[in-house]
Design an enzyme around this catalytic site. Sequence first.
Site, PDB file in Angstrom:
ATOM      1  N   LEU A  74      39.838  31.904  78.282  1.00 38.32           N
ATOM      2  CA  LEU A  74      40.816  32.952  78.624  1.00 38.32           C
ATOM      3  C   LEU A  74      40.592  33.350  80.081  1.00 38.32           C
ATOM      4  CD1 LEU A  74      43.086  34.836  77.768  1.00 38.32           C
ATOM      5  CD2 LEU A  74      41.395  36.380  76.800  1.00 38.32           C
ATOM      6  N   HIS A  75      41.023  32.464  80.950  1.00 38.04           N
ATOM      7  CA  HIS A  75      40.780  32.684  82.380  1.00 38.04           C
ATOM      8  C   HIS A  75      41.889  33.545  82.973  1.00 38.04           C
ATOM      9  CE1 HIS A  75      43.644  29.529  83.912  1.00 38.04           C
ATOM     10  NE2 HIS A  75      43.501  29.136  82.664  1.00 38.04           N
TER      11      HIS A  75
END
Lengths: 181, 108
Positions: B31-32
């Site tokens: 989950l960048h």
Amino acid sequence: MTVAAPPPGPEGPMRLTSFIVPNAIIPSLATTAAAVSPKDGPAVAAVKKQVVQELVTALQAANAFGPEHTDDVVSEVLRREQLGTTGIGRHIAIPHSRHAAAKDLIGALGLSPGGLPFDSLDGEPVYVFVLLVSPKDRPGEHLRALEAVVRTMRNEEFVRQLRGCETKDEVWKLLESLPGL
Amino acid sequence: MTANVRTGEGTQVGTTGPLRRTVKVVNPLGLHHRVADRFSRAARMFAAAVAVTHGDNRADGKSVWDLMMLVVMPDAEVVLEVDGPDAAAALEALSDILASPGGEDYTI
């Protein structure tokens, strides 16, 4: 709703001092944009390019990677920026890229006394830049570094003190003084 | 309100309160920032409150700052919770963002 506690993995929360290169701290960025409207797309893009160049050059000058990589790292950070701004609001930006030139996670920190337009989410100028370059094969490290920046920069009092720093040493000492990091 | 509470592929009908779904983040970068940004922008389009829980940590799904503090690694699971008049639509749209590799450029 807020995040309850620093979450990262088995190594614990990451410290900013574990990836920011001391000699790549710029307490007063040369890039200025006093006459640039934040709505002037091409002018803002030029400002973004200039400040990214300044930060990447500082990393290279600190021997974080070889000079032959400087232009490509700048290009990659700007290419990433075109996919969506890293001006995350509250006067903070985290331009970043994963690049083969980085053998370890490295970062530069720059302060803009006058603020710079950076297409920020809240439309406000950016005063604090943390540029990250991470190795291509370590997404976890990259995520933890972003978390460290966000967790630290949520502290308005810390950001106020950071913006008041006038030398690299002052910035570094402030980063080292952070409790619990 | 009558709502569906789904965990993974399971669906429980007839429970009141928020909708929840466990979602695996399949993005190879986790989950960048770009995913968090896309997710929070989409979440703000809904009236429903949106929360994402990862382990013991819970984030406001409408805040990119909160989401980046979750540090969700590739293939980790999070619980998406939505509560409000458009919760069902929000659950579908937001699950898709988390559970899709997204076709993005992973070289950056």
